[in-house]
Design an enzyme around this catalytic site. Structure first.
Site, PDB file in Angstrom:
ATOM      1  N   GLU A   2     -33.998 -28.712  49.845  1.00  0.00           N
ATOM      2  CA  GLU A   2     -32.741 -28.309  49.199  1.00  0.00           C
ATOM      3  C   GLU A   2     -32.990 -27.738  47.804  1.00  0.00           C
ATOM      4  O   GLU A   2     -32.456 -26.689  47.440  1.00  0.00           O
ATOM      5  CB  GLU A   2     -31.784 -29.505  49.067  1.00  0.00           C
ATOM      6  CG  GLU A   2     -31.298 -30.107  50.375  1.00  0.00           C
ATOM      7  CD  GLU A   2     -30.412 -29.188  51.195  1.00  0.00           C
ATOM      8  OE1 GLU A   2     -29.959 -28.148  50.667  1.00  0.00           O
ATOM      9  OE2 GLU A   2     -30.187 -29.502  52.370  1.00  0.00           O
ATOM     10  N   ASN A  23     -32.536 -23.863  46.615  1.00  0.00           N
ATOM     11  CA  ASN A  23     -31.591 -23.521  45.546  1.00  0.00           C
ATOM     12  C   ASN A  23     -32.221 -22.607  44.499  1.00  0.00           C
ATOM     13  O   ASN A  23     -31.590 -21.661  44.034  1.00  0.00           O
ATOM     14  CB  ASN A  23     -31.063 -24.788  44.871  1.00  0.00           C
ATOM     15  CG  ASN A  23     -29.918 -25.409  45.655  1.00  0.00           C
ATOM     16  OD1 ASN A  23     -29.450 -24.864  46.639  1.00  0.00           O
ATOM     17  ND2 ASN A  23     -29.479 -26.578  45.207  1.00  0.00           N
ATOM     18  N   ARG A  72     -23.896 -20.777  53.061  1.00  0.00           N
ATOM     19  CA  ARG A  72     -24.132 -21.975  52.267  1.00  0.00           C
ATOM     20  C   ARG A  72     -22.941 -22.905  52.455  1.00  0.00           C
ATOM     21  O   ARG A  72     -21.805 -22.454  52.576  1.00  0.00           O
ATOM     22  CB  ARG A  72     -24.287 -21.646  50.774  1.00  0.00           C
ATOM     23  CG  ARG A  72     -25.344 -20.604  50.464  1.00  0.00           C
ATOM     24  CD  ARG A  72     -26.652 -20.854  51.162  1.00  0.00           C
ATOM     25  NE  ARG A  72     -27.160 -22.206  50.974  1.00  0.00           N
ATOM     26  CZ  ARG A  72     -28.074 -22.766  51.745  1.00  0.00           C
ATOM     27  NH1 ARG A  72     -28.562 -22.122  52.782  1.00  0.00           N
ATOM     28  NH2 ARG A  72     -28.484 -23.967  51.501  1.00  0.00           N
TER      29      ARG A  72
HETATM   30  N1  LIG Z   1     -31.524 -23.706  40.833  1.00  0.00           N
HETATM   31  C1  LIG Z   1     -30.256 -23.263  40.697  1.00  0.00           C
HETATM   32  N2  LIG Z   1     -29.983 -22.210  39.895  1.00  0.00           N
HETATM   33  C2  LIG Z   1     -28.715 -21.747  39.745  1.00  0.00           C
HETATM   34  N3  LIG Z   1     -27.646 -22.283  40.374  1.00  0.00           N
HETATM   35  C3  LIG Z   1     -27.839 -23.326  41.179  1.00  0.00           C
HETATM   36  C4  LIG Z   1     -29.153 -23.885  41.392  1.00  0.00           C
HETATM   37  N4  LIG Z   1     -29.030 -24.932  42.234  1.00  0.00           N
HETATM   38  C5  LIG Z   1     -27.719 -25.032  42.532  1.00  0.00           C
HETATM   39  N5  LIG Z   1     -26.991 -24.074  41.914  1.00  0.00           N
HETATM   40  C6  LIG Z   1     -25.520 -23.889  41.972  1.00  0.00           C
HETATM   41  O1  LIG Z   1     -24.940 -25.076  42.531  1.00  0.00           O
HETATM   42  C7  LIG Z   1     -24.188 -24.760  43.706  1.00  0.00           C
HETATM   43  C8  LIG Z   1     -24.247 -25.904  44.689  1.00  0.00           C
HETATM   44  O2  LIG Z   1     -25.558 -26.091  45.207  1.00  0.00           O
HETATM   45  P1  LIG Z   1     -25.765 -26.855  46.581  1.00  0.00           P
HETATM   46  O3  LIG Z   1     -25.062 -28.171  46.505  1.00  0.00           O
HETATM   47  O4  LIG Z   1     -27.205 -26.875  46.897  1.00  0.00           O
HETATM   48  O5  LIG Z   1     -24.966 -25.960  47.638  1.00  0.00           O
HETATM   49  P2  LIG Z   1     -25.334 -24.498  48.235  1.00  0.00           P
HETATM   50  O6  LIG Z   1     -26.788 -24.261  48.015  1.00  0.00           O
HETATM   51  O7  LIG Z   1     -24.989 -24.612  49.679  1.00  0.00           O
HETATM   52  O8  LIG Z   1     -24.466 -23.525  47.489  1.00  0.00           O
HETATM   53  C9  LIG Z   1     -24.784 -23.464  44.187  1.00  0.00           C
HETATM   54  O9  LIG Z   1     -23.889 -22.731  45.002  1.00  0.00           O
HETATM   55  C10 LIG Z   1     -25.106 -22.753  42.866  1.00  0.00           C
HETATM   56  O10 LIG Z   1     -23.938 -22.188  42.315  1.00  0.00           O
HETATM   57 MG   LIG Z   2     -28.259 -25.600  48.176  1.00  0.00          MG
END
Ligand SMILES: Nc1ncnc2c1ncn2[C@@H]1O[C@H](COP(=O)(O)OP(=O)(O)O)[C@@H](O)[C@H]1O
Ligand SMILES: [Mg+2]
Lengths: 105, 146
Positions: free
Chosen positions: B49, B53, B111
């Site tokens: 995960e 991300n 997502r």
């Molecule tokens: N490494 C990262 N850099 C920038 N934004 C991030 C990062 N990790 C997470 N996010 C933000 O947090 C949100 C939620 O992440 P997550 O719970 O993994 O759901 P998803 O990946 O399905 O969108 C993402 O849609 C993004 O906006």
């Molecule tokens: Mg994610």
């Protein structure tokens, strides 16, 4: 090795998935499933996860996306072959609570 | 005082094939502690995960042909604790609390906004630090059963 194959029986289309499902492989799986769904227009889509060794939330995205596809086509979606390795994630996601999806072992 | 028994740093390009690579690295790294199948599965999922991300969110604004890097720091303690820190120098997160909410996503495609929920549920602690335009660091700890 192939990461998925299809079986067709009357109005039921089954897709058996294999290996790891992550963001990298989910896209290719989605494209092939949607293509076959659109062309076969089944009443029931079964996604069989018994060959899946690992999945992360990209697998949940794959299921939710197919659920939306099925809704558009008026089909039901059944998830089968949920193993120890994928059960926890399925439960965490609350996927069983979605109305046109049913989940079984 | 707990002691570090092993440590490792990885710098890897933010390519989606490296999601599987990092799951493999983490599995190999903690093998000496003989984690249960469930513990290992949880850790692999949480790492998958965080790496995903960084690739799809962190470096979403990179121009064509440019590739960002992900930095992973692994530590194994004599207390059967594993810590995994995953960083990127990407776009960062404006509002971390909001980003952590289940179903919240800025991602396109498919997502589902469950990544942080998975990281939180499948490990013993999750800390997220982020600065817009600077990057994001996710620190996860997992303590294996004796
Ligand atoms: N490494 C990262 N850099 C920038 N934004 C991030 C990062 N990790 C997470 N996010 C933000 O947090 C949100 C939620 O992440 P997550 O719970 O993994 O759901 P998803 O990946 O399905 O969108 C993402 O849609 C993004 O906006
Ligand atoms: Mg994610």
């Amino acid at each position: 090795m192939e990461d998925l194959y299809f079986k067709e029986d009357g109005g039921t289309l089954t897709v058996c998935l294999f290996g790891d499902i992550d963001h990298h492989v989910a896209k290719g799986m989605r494209e092939r499933i949607d293509l076959t769904l659109a062309c076969k227009k089944p009443e029931l889509l079964i996604m069989n996860f018994s060959g899946v060794s690992f999945m992360d939330s990209s697998g949940i995205g794959l299921i939710l996306g197919r659920s939306r596809m099925c809704e558009q086509l008026g089909a039901r979606l059944r998830i089968t072959g949920v193993s120890d390795s994928t059960r926890k994630l399925m439960q965490l996601s609350g996927i069983e609570k979605i109305k046109n999806i049913s989940v079984s072992q | 005082m707990r002691k570090i028994i092993n440590e490792m740093k990885v710098r890897i390009p933010a390519r989606s094939t490296n999601e599987a690579v990092m799951r493999g690295v983490v599995s190999a790294f903690c093998a000496e502690l003989n984690p249960t199948v469930e513990e290992l599965g949880d850790l692999r999922c949480a790492v998958s995960e965080a790496v995903t991300n960084s690739i799809i969110h962190g470096y979403r604004d990179l121009p064509e042909g440019k590739i960002g890097y992900i930095y992973i720091s692994l530590r194994l303690y004599d207390t059967r604790e594993i810590s995994v820190e995953i960083s990127d120098n990407g776009c960062g997160i404006e509002d971390i609390e909001k980003a952590k909410r289940p179903m919240f996503t800025t991602g396109c495609g498919e997502r589902c906004g469950m990544g942080f929920l998975v990281m939180e549920s499948f490990t013993d602690s999750l800390t997220v630090k982020s600065k817009p335009n600077r990057g994001t660091t996710v620190l996860m700890r997992k303590i294996l059963k004796p």
